[in-house]
Design a protein around this motif. Structure first.
Motif, mmCIF file in Angstrom:
data_model
loop_
_atom_site.group_PDB
_atom_site.id
_atom_site.type_symbol
_atom_site.label_atom_id
_atom_site.label_comp_id
_atom_site.label_asym_id
_atom_site.label_seq_id
_atom_site.Cartn_x
_atom_site.Cartn_y
_atom_site.Cartn_z
ATOM 1 N N ALA A 7 0.234 2.528 2.058
ATOM 2 C CA ALA A 7 0.452 3.347 1.149
ATOM 3 C C ALA A 7 -1.119 3.474 0.334
ATOM 4 O O ALA A 7 -1.408 4.306 -0.362
ATOM 5 C CB ALA A 7 1.434 3.069 0.053
ATOM 6 N N GLN A 8 -1.781 2.116 0.749
ATOM 7 C CA GLN A 8 -3.264 2.077 -0.052
ATOM 8 C C GLN A 8 -4.200 2.541 0.730
ATOM 9 O O GLN A 8 -5.305 2.525 0.292
ATOM 10 C CB GLN A 8 -3.311 0.517 -0.139
ATOM 11 C CG GLN A 8 -2.436 -0.015 -1.432
ATOM 12 C CD GLN A 8 -2.483 -1.559 -1.762
ATOM 13 O OE1 GLN A 8 -2.677 -2.190 -0.508
ATOM 14 N NE2 GLN A 8 -2.870 -1.891 -2.766
ATOM 15 N N THR A 53 -4.064 -4.836 7.414
ATOM 16 C CA THR A 53 -3.108 -3.606 6.964
ATOM 17 C C THR A 53 -1.717 -3.769 7.369
ATOM 18 O O THR A 53 -1.634 -4.279 8.675
ATOM 19 C CB THR A 53 -3.560 -2.303 7.313
ATOM 20 O OG1 THR A 53 -3.717 -2.053 8.604
ATOM 21 C CG2 THR A 53 -5.000 -2.160 6.700
ATOM 22 N N GLY A 54 -0.694 -3.276 6.732
ATOM 23 C CA GLY A 54 0.647 -3.427 7.126
ATOM 24 C C GLY A 54 1.477 -2.464 6.570
ATOM 25 O O GLY A 54 1.158 -1.973 5.615
ATOM 26 N N GLY A 55 2.607 -2.297 7.263
ATOM 27 C CA GLY A 55 3.756 -1.171 6.656
ATOM 28 C C GLY A 55 3.871 -1.535 5.199
ATOM 29 O O GLY A 55 4.464 -0.366 4.483
ATOM 30 N N SER A 56 4.297 -2.536 4.616
ATOM 31 C CA SER A 56 4.527 -3.063 3.503
ATOM 32 C C SER A 56 4.035 -4.414 3.032
ATOM 33 O O SER A 56 3.403 -5.053 3.754
ATOM 34 C CB SER A 56 5.916 -3.110 3.469
ATOM 35 O OG SER A 56 6.578 -4.237 3.943
ATOM 36 N N PRO A 57 3.910 -4.734 1.490
ATOM 37 C CA PRO A 57 3.554 -5.696 0.898
ATOM 38 C C PRO A 57 4.212 -6.829 1.720
ATOM 39 O O PRO A 57 3.697 -8.170 1.632
ATOM 40 C CB PRO A 57 3.851 -5.717 -0.416
ATOM 41 C CG PRO A 57 3.834 -4.283 -0.845
ATOM 42 C CD PRO A 57 4.680 -3.684 0.422
ATOM 43 N N HIS A 58 5.237 -6.966 2.407
ATOM 44 C CA HIS A 58 6.126 -7.948 2.781
ATOM 45 C C HIS A 58 5.356 -8.896 3.858
ATOM 46 O O HIS A 58 5.696 -10.069 4.194
ATOM 47 C CB HIS A 58 7.460 -7.666 3.180
ATOM 48 C CG HIS A 58 8.315 -6.890 2.271
ATOM 49 N ND1 HIS A 58 8.407 -5.650 1.925
ATOM 50 C CD2 HIS A 58 9.199 -7.801 1.391
ATOM 51 C CE1 HIS A 58 9.292 -5.496 0.916
ATOM 52 N NE2 HIS A 58 9.638 -6.725 0.758
ATOM 53 N N HIS A 59 4.407 -8.022 4.613
ATOM 54 C CA HIS A 59 3.652 -8.847 5.530
ATOM 55 C C HIS A 59 2.566 -9.382 4.988
ATOM 56 O O HIS A 59 1.510 -9.795 5.981
ATOM 57 C CB HIS A 59 3.260 -7.597 6.790
ATOM 58 C CG HIS A 59 4.549 -7.141 7.248
ATOM 59 N ND1 HIS A 59 5.426 -7.790 8.182
ATOM 60 C CD2 HIS A 59 5.168 -5.903 7.479
ATOM 61 C CE1 HIS A 59 6.480 -7.121 8.467
ATOM 62 N NE2 HIS A 59 6.307 -6.108 7.992
ATOM 63 N N MET A 60 2.222 -9.580 3.898
ATOM 64 C CA MET A 60 0.974 -10.065 3.383
ATOM 65 C C MET A 60 0.581 -11.251 3.686
ATOM 66 O O MET A 60 -0.675 -11.700 4.094
ATOM 67 C CB MET A 60 1.044 -9.919 1.889
ATOM 68 C CG MET A 60 -0.020 -10.433 1.111
ATOM 69 S SD MET A 60 0.098 -10.457 -0.769
ATOM 70 C CE MET A 60 0.742 -8.788 -1.067
#
Length: 195
Positions: A143-144, A108-115
């Protein structure tokens, strides 16, 4: 069959990444597969940092990993990498700790940028520990995975579907279970009725 080991690498509680593990445990239970949760943050810090594998709690964690037929590891992403707590645990494992095992990574992360942290930070470490097969990981942005007033987490529908698919793959490729027949259970909260 020994339980599947779920490794929670988050230093905080409650944790979004642990919520993913609990969703995986629920799906495994629907297949009559037992899962055991290992919260790395509950291991004794001094023993963990000193890589003291003779400490009883550390020895039990390593033994649980050794006997598990498959591993699911979840971590929050910090600064484009998996948690330092998880790294400390993985660093004390023998070089062949995951030999012959199938591993499902979750993050999990703060934004999709860390995928890509799953593929570029965590996957190479899992591979170096001898994992037989590392399944495609599941990444969720904050957010998910939302905290509800009751103190639990709610997974976005699309994320829940990706987790379901990942558990199906884990069951088939890591546990050699036959495919499920029929319909998957439907959560009451997703039932819609119109008059």
């Amino acid at each position: 069959m020994p339980p599947v080991l779920l490794i929670a690498g988050s230093p905080s509680a409650p944790s979004r990444s642990t919520a993913l593990l609990l969703a995986v445990a629920d799906r495994l239970a629907q297949r009559d597969v037992e899962a055991r949760l290992l919260q790395v943050r509950d291991l004794p810090a001094v023993s963990l940092l000193a890589a003291d594998v003779s400490a009883p709690a550390i020895a039990q964690a390593v033994a649980a990993l050794a006997e598990a037929p498959a591993i699911v590891v979840a971590t929050p992403v910090y600064k484009a990498a998996y948690s330092g707590l998880l790294k400390t645990f993985l660093d004390l494992l023998p070089q062949t700790a995951l030999k012959g095992k199938t591993v499902l990574p979750l993050a999990t992360g703060g934004s999709p940028h860390h995928m890509l942290a799953l593929d570029y930070a965590l996957r190479p470490v899992l591979q170096s520990l001898g994992a037989r097969h590392i399944l495609p990981g599941v990444y969720a942005s904050d957010a998910q995975v939302t905290l509800v007033p009751e103190g639990a987490y709610h997974l976005q529908e699309e994320l829940d579907a990706r987790l379901a698919e990942a558990v199906q793959t884990l069951a088939a490729e890591g546990l050699n279970l036959p495919p499920q027949r029929g319909f998957a259970p439907v959560a009451f909260s997703s039932v819609r009725c119109s008059v």
